[in-house]
Design a protein around this motif. Structure first.
Motif, short mmCIF file in Angstrom:
data_model
loop_
_atom_site.label_atom_id
_atom_site.label_comp_id
_atom_site.label_asym_id
_atom_site.label_seq_id
_atom_site.Cartn_x
_atom_site.Cartn_y
_atom_site.Cartn_z
N VAL A 270 0.83 -1.28 0.02
CA VAL A 270 -0.10 0.25 -0.06
C VAL A 270 0.92 1.37 0.16
N MET A 271 0.57 2.16 -0.69
CA MET A 271 1.04 3.55 -0.64
C MET A 271 0.05 4.62 -0.22
N VAL A 272 0.25 5.33 0.81
CA VAL A 272 -0.62 6.42 1.31
C VAL A 272 -0.08 7.67 0.92
N PHE A 273 -0.78 8.49 0.37
CA PHE A 273 -0.53 10.07 -0.08
C PHE A 273 -1.15 10.87 0.90
N GLN A 274 -0.65 11.87 1.66
CA GLN A 274 -1.18 12.63 2.51
C GLN A 274 -1.82 13.94 1.61
N GLY A 275 -1.11 14.22 0.65
CA GLY A 275 -1.77 15.16 -0.31
C GLY A 275 -2.75 14.66 -1.24
N PRO A 276 -3.27 15.48 -2.31
CA PRO A 276 -4.12 15.10 -3.23
C PRO A 276 -3.69 14.24 -4.31
N ALA B 83 -9.54 9.04 -4.28
CA ALA B 83 -9.30 8.49 -3.00
C ALA B 83 -8.64 7.15 -2.97
N HIS B 84 -8.65 6.51 -4.10
CA HIS B 84 -8.04 4.98 -4.19
C HIS B 84 -7.98 4.61 -5.42
N VAL B 85 -6.68 4.34 -5.99
CA VAL B 85 -6.35 4.06 -7.19
C VAL B 85 -5.74 2.58 -7.26
N GLN B 86 -6.10 1.65 -8.05
CA GLN B 86 -5.15 0.27 -8.12
C GLN B 86 -4.04 0.69 -9.32
N THR C 93 -5.48 7.92 -0.36
CA THR C 93 -5.36 8.97 0.56
C THR C 93 -5.39 8.66 1.81
N GLU C 94 -4.79 9.57 2.91
CA GLU C 94 -4.57 9.15 4.31
C GLU C 94 -6.20 9.00 4.77
N THR C 95 -7.17 9.75 4.22
CA THR C 95 -8.60 9.50 4.78
C THR C 95 -9.33 8.26 4.27
N GLU C 96 -8.87 7.84 3.15
CA GLU C 96 -9.19 6.60 2.53
C GLU C 96 -8.83 4.99 3.17
#
Length: 359
Positions: free
Chosen positions: A250-256, A283-286, A306-309
């Motif tokens: 998993v890669m989590v991005f804090q920005g958009p 919010a989520h991309v595979q 994203t962080e919220t997702e």
């Protein structure tokens, strides 16, 4: 971020964050773990006192240190670790692994969390979530396309024993035997991405051709550890027992993050019809990524969120772990027999030692 010489994704000046955050309004640098499931994209970024960014003193002030830490990925790692296991925090940060083919190189994973379901003392199924954290100061755009989702079953990452399970004279991969094409989120998606781009400000906005390479480098390390397993090679191999590890990179991005796709209007030929580029917040991309290990290529899939997702993805992973566990229990004898057969073949031709005799 990854503290590794090829990854500069956390090498961001805090002064670069203010205007882009106001422009895109989607940075979540101050959210706590309890707030991560809320949509905070419309909240304005907190302005930073520019007087302290000049660095005129002999050492950084407390305000400067605060601004720099917020602009890095350090706080994001801690928040992700707390969300991974809020009640019993077993998630680890900054975990070092030996490179499987380069003995003098270490690979660092930002956050890891593991959960093992034991069937017997020597049989288990282990779920591993491996996370790279990215504090992207600029949006990252992923180019999506439609896909044949059923083929993504071969991108489900697992290691250990058994690798194959025989059914009606055919050797099937574990996800096929458990019919994961019906319930795994890799196999239910309609779109995937394989390209990305990001941006930088010069005289105006332009594409940043360097940053995607840094993201891909981190993604390669993430996939490498997922594909080879997180547990060290044992000094001996037990002759029987199910030992499976299902890994989720998993890669989590804090920005958009955004998706970009090209739509075509009807025309005599697809290439000559009118084309339109559609850009949408995501919010989520595979993301489909290929790594090379020794003399073979491994096709993998990475969840970009994203962080919220991220908490919602964890709910999906938890449900899938239960599907794996219940499927193995249902066909337990078949899995045990397949694991024992594979281990016996390895013991006959490998330098693995037998378990040490009791003293």
């Amino acid at each position: 971020h990854t503290r590794y010489w090829r990854d500069w994704s956390s090498d961001v000046c805090s002064s670069d964050l203010v205007q882009p955050a106001l422009r895109f309004g989607n940075l979540n640098s101050g959210s706590s773990s309890e707030e991560m499931a809320e949509d905070t994209r419309d909240k304005p970024a907190t302005p930073i006192n520019t007087e302290h960014q000049k660095g005129t003193g002999p050492h950084p002030s407390a305000e400067e240190i605060s601004a720099l830490v917020k602009s890095s990925g350090y706080l994001l790692e801690g928040r992700i670790a707390r969300v991974l296991n809020p009640h019993c925090p077993t998630a680890q940060t900054n975990v070092l692994h030996k490179h499987p083919t380069e003995p003098n190189r270490l690979v660092e994973i930002d956050v890891e969390d593991h959960y093992s379901e034991w069937f017997e003392p020597n049989s288990y199924l282990r779920r591993s979530v491996l996370v790279e954290c990215k504090n992207n100061s600029q949006p990252v755009a992923f180019f999506t396309r439609s896909c044949e989702a059923a083929y993504n079953i071969y991108r489900i990452t697992y290691t250990g024993f058994p690798r194959l399970v025989e059914v009606s004279g055919q050797n099937l991969i574990v996800p096929h035997r458990l019919m994961a094409e019906r319930w795994h989120h890799y196999c239910l998606t309609k779109e995937v991405a394989a390209q990305l781009c990001t941006f930088k400000r010069s005289k105006g906005w332009e594409l940043d051709n360097d940053k995607p390479n840094h993201y891909r480098s981190s993604m390669s390390d993430l996939c490498l550890i997922a594909a080879t397993g997180t547990q060290p090679r044992p000094s001996h191999l037990t002759a029987s027992g199910i030992e499976l590890e299902i890994a989720y990179p998993v890669m989590v991005f804090q920005g958009p993050i955004y998706t970009v796709r090209e739509e075509f209007e009807p025309g005599p030929f697809r290439i000559t019809g009118r084309r339109e580029v559609v850009v949408e917040p995501a919010a989520h991309v595979q993301f489909q990524h290929t790594i090379r290990l020794a003399d073979r290529e491994i096709n993998m899939q990475v969840d970009i969120v994203t962080e919220t997702e991220f908490p919602r993805l964890l709910n999906t992973i938890a449900a899938e772990r239960q599907k794996f566990v219940s499927g193995v229990r249902e066909h337990y004898d078949v899995f045990m027999q397949a694991a024992a057969s594979e281990k016996q073949q390895i013991l006959r031709r490998s330098p693995y030692s037998q378990p040490p005799a009791p003293e």
